[in-house]
Design a protein around this motif. Structure first.
Motif, PDB file in Angstrom:
ATOM      1  N   TYR A  46      34.623  45.862  33.059  1.00 11.97           N
ATOM      2  CA  TYR A  46      35.998  45.345  33.001  1.00 11.97           C
ATOM      3  C   TYR A  46      36.558  45.576  31.595  1.00 11.97           C
ATOM      4  O   TYR A  46      36.609  44.676  30.756  1.00 11.97           O
ATOM      5  N   LYS A 110      46.406  44.643  42.691  1.00 11.64           N
ATOM      6  CA  LYS A 110      46.699  43.447  41.871  1.00 11.64           C
ATOM      7  C   LYS A 110      48.169  43.474  41.439  1.00 11.64           C
ATOM      8  O   LYS A 110      48.633  44.456  40.841  1.00 11.64           O
ATOM      9  N   PHE A 114      46.878  41.275  34.129  1.00 13.13           N
ATOM     10  CA  PHE A 114      46.258  40.267  33.263  1.00 13.13           C
ATOM     11  C   PHE A 114      46.468  40.662  31.795  1.00 13.13           C
ATOM     12  O   PHE A 114      45.681  41.415  31.224  1.00 13.13           O
ATOM     13  N   CYS A 151      42.182  37.922  41.213  1.00  9.55           N
ATOM     14  CA  CYS A 151      42.056  37.159  39.964  1.00  9.55           C
ATOM     15  C   CYS A 151      43.360  36.578  39.426  1.00  9.55           C
ATOM     16  O   CYS A 151      43.815  35.556  39.909  1.00  9.55           O
ATOM     17  N   PHE A 152      44.002  37.203  38.450  1.00  7.52           N
ATOM     18  CA  PHE A 152      45.198  36.661  37.802  1.00  7.52           C
ATOM     19  C   PHE A 152      46.282  36.346  38.832  1.00  7.52           C
ATOM     20  O   PHE A 152      47.095  35.445  38.622  1.00  7.52           O
ATOM     21  N   ARG A 155      46.983  32.760  39.827  1.00  5.01           N
ATOM     22  CA  ARG A 155      47.717  31.834  38.951  1.00  5.01           C
ATOM     23  C   ARG A 155      49.177  31.676  39.370  1.00  5.01           C
ATOM     24  O   ARG A 155      49.881  30.846  38.822  1.00  5.01           O
ATOM     25  N   ALA A 176      37.331  37.747  37.890  1.00  3.90           N
ATOM     26  CA  ALA A 176      36.464  37.805  36.711  1.00  3.90           C
ATOM     27  C   ALA A 176      37.164  37.023  35.607  1.00  3.90           C
ATOM     28  O   ALA A 176      37.817  37.624  34.737  1.00  3.90           O
ATOM     29  N   THR A 181      39.051  31.249  29.580  1.00  7.27           N
ATOM     30  CA  THR A 181      39.826  30.663  30.686  1.00  7.27           C
ATOM     31  C   THR A 181      38.941  30.083  31.794  1.00  7.27           C
ATOM     32  O   THR A 181      39.389  29.215  32.546  1.00  7.27           O
ATOM     33  N   TYR A 214      33.506  42.529  28.106  1.00  7.17           N
ATOM     34  CA  TYR A 214      34.255  41.383  28.640  1.00  7.17           C
ATOM     35  C   TYR A 214      33.218  40.494  29.307  1.00  7.17           C
ATOM     36  O   TYR A 214      32.489  40.946  30.203  1.00  7.17           O
TER      37      TYR A 214
HETATM   38  N1  LIG Z   1      40.725  38.634  35.029  1.00  8.85           N
HETATM   39  C1  LIG Z   1      41.903  38.157  35.423  1.00  8.85           C
HETATM   40  O1  LIG Z   1      42.684  38.840  36.029  1.00  8.85           O
HETATM   41  C2  LIG Z   1      42.337  36.761  35.190  1.00  8.85           C
HETATM   42  C3  LIG Z   1      41.661  35.843  34.291  1.00  8.85           C
HETATM   43  O2  LIG Z   1      40.589  36.062  33.754  1.00  8.85           O
HETATM   44  C4  LIG Z   1      42.390  34.582  34.073  1.00  8.85           C
HETATM   45  O3  LIG Z   1      43.437  34.368  34.700  1.00  8.85           O
HETATM   46  O4  LIG Z   1      41.949  33.765  33.285  1.00  8.85           O
END
Ligand SMILES: NC(=O)CC(=O)C(=O)O
Length: 271
Positions: A46, A110, A114, A151-152, A155, A176, A181, A214
């Motif tokens: 990543y 996605k 992010f 993932c993101f 949110r 991930a 976070t 990461y």
């Molecule tokens: N990896 C992501 O897209 C998001 C993330 O790690 C986070 O929202 O915190």
């Protein structure tokens, strides 16, 4: 239905990551999963600079292997996400979903990139190399409809709500989070999305590797429409397997009719 979530290590070599998926499917075959999920960017470290190097067109090698594995094991496979390149050279963070015959039944790019910069914490800028997708993604199974976001995306409550409006009873989230976070927001976000949409939410991460560029939080989890954590992993690689009944969604929505009680008339005005 049985859902198996694979929290795998991400190796530098793409082939090794794909071989690992095959090994996990073999190792978990006795679980008789209906649906198997993996983490975000499971074929590729990543790191933004790696995405263009690992990216493939839809239908190429990684896609074919995932399709073949879904067919071989007779499962729905939400093939986490992987970098995809389109005909114009744009790169996306893409999750493919295959059915039990290995046919692609969904594809989610996605939609929210992010890009964060947290003082004394995580910096990441997906927009350096990635382009955002622009739709919500829902697919049909014999158990009911399911949605997928990456993932993101989780949110942004609007996207989950869209999937639920389209009939999703469960949302699959290859993810991930990281060491900044993850501890702060991981559980609360998954529980919030499950609670405000009264649906199952399954977050599947890669395993933590402290040597990686990461460092993923891990903690793959499955949350019920009541907001309970059914099961949550720690940071190491492995898997969780859970039997769930999507009819539970209807029970909760009937007993606590939040979705019906919404006041669209007062939310829709311009702010
Ligand atoms: N990896 C992501 O897209 C998001 C993330 O790690 C986070 O929202 O915190």
């Amino acid at each position: 239905m049985k859902i198996v979530q694979l929290q795998m290590h991400v190796y530098e070599e793409k082939e090794k990551n794909l071989a690992q998926l095959g090994e996990y499917l073999k190792r978990t075959a006795h679980e008789q999963a209906d649906i198997v999920t993996v983490g975000e960017m499971f074929t590729c470290p990543y790191q933004t600079e790696k995405f263009p190097l690992y990216a493939e067109r839809e239908g190429e090698k990684s896609w074919k292997i995932c399709s073949e594995l879904a067919r071989m094991y007779g499962v729905y496979l939400c093939a986490g996400s992987m970098p995809e390149v389109d005909e114009n050279g744009k790169i996306y963070n893409t999750a493919y979903v295959f059915d039990r015959k290995g046919e692609q039944i969904a594809k989610h790019r996605k939609a929210h990139l992010f890009d964060i910069d947290i003082e004394n914490g995580q910096y990441f800028k997906e927009s350096e190399t990635l382009t955002a997708g622009d739709s919500s993604t829902v697919f049909e199974t014999e158990f009911g409809k399911m949605g997928v976001c990456i993932c993101f995306d989780l949110r942004f409550p609007e996207l989950s709500r869209m999937m639920v409006e389209q009939g999703a009873k469960m949302i699959l989230v290859p993810a991930a989070f990281n060491m900044t976070t993850g501890p702060a927001h991981w559980e609360i976000l998954f529980r919030s999305r499950a609670l405000d949409n009264q649906c199952f939410v399954a977050g599947t991460s890669s395993a933590r590797d402290r040597e990686a560029g990461y460092v993923a939080w891990g903690h793959s989890l499955l949350v019920s429409p009541w907001g309970d954590i059914i099961e949550e992993m720690e940071e190491k690689e492995g898997y969780i397997s859970n039997e769930i009944n999507l009819d539970y969604v209807e029970k909760i929505r009937k007993e606590l009719p939040l979705l019906k009680a919404r006041r669209q008339d007062i939310y829709s005005g311009e702010v």
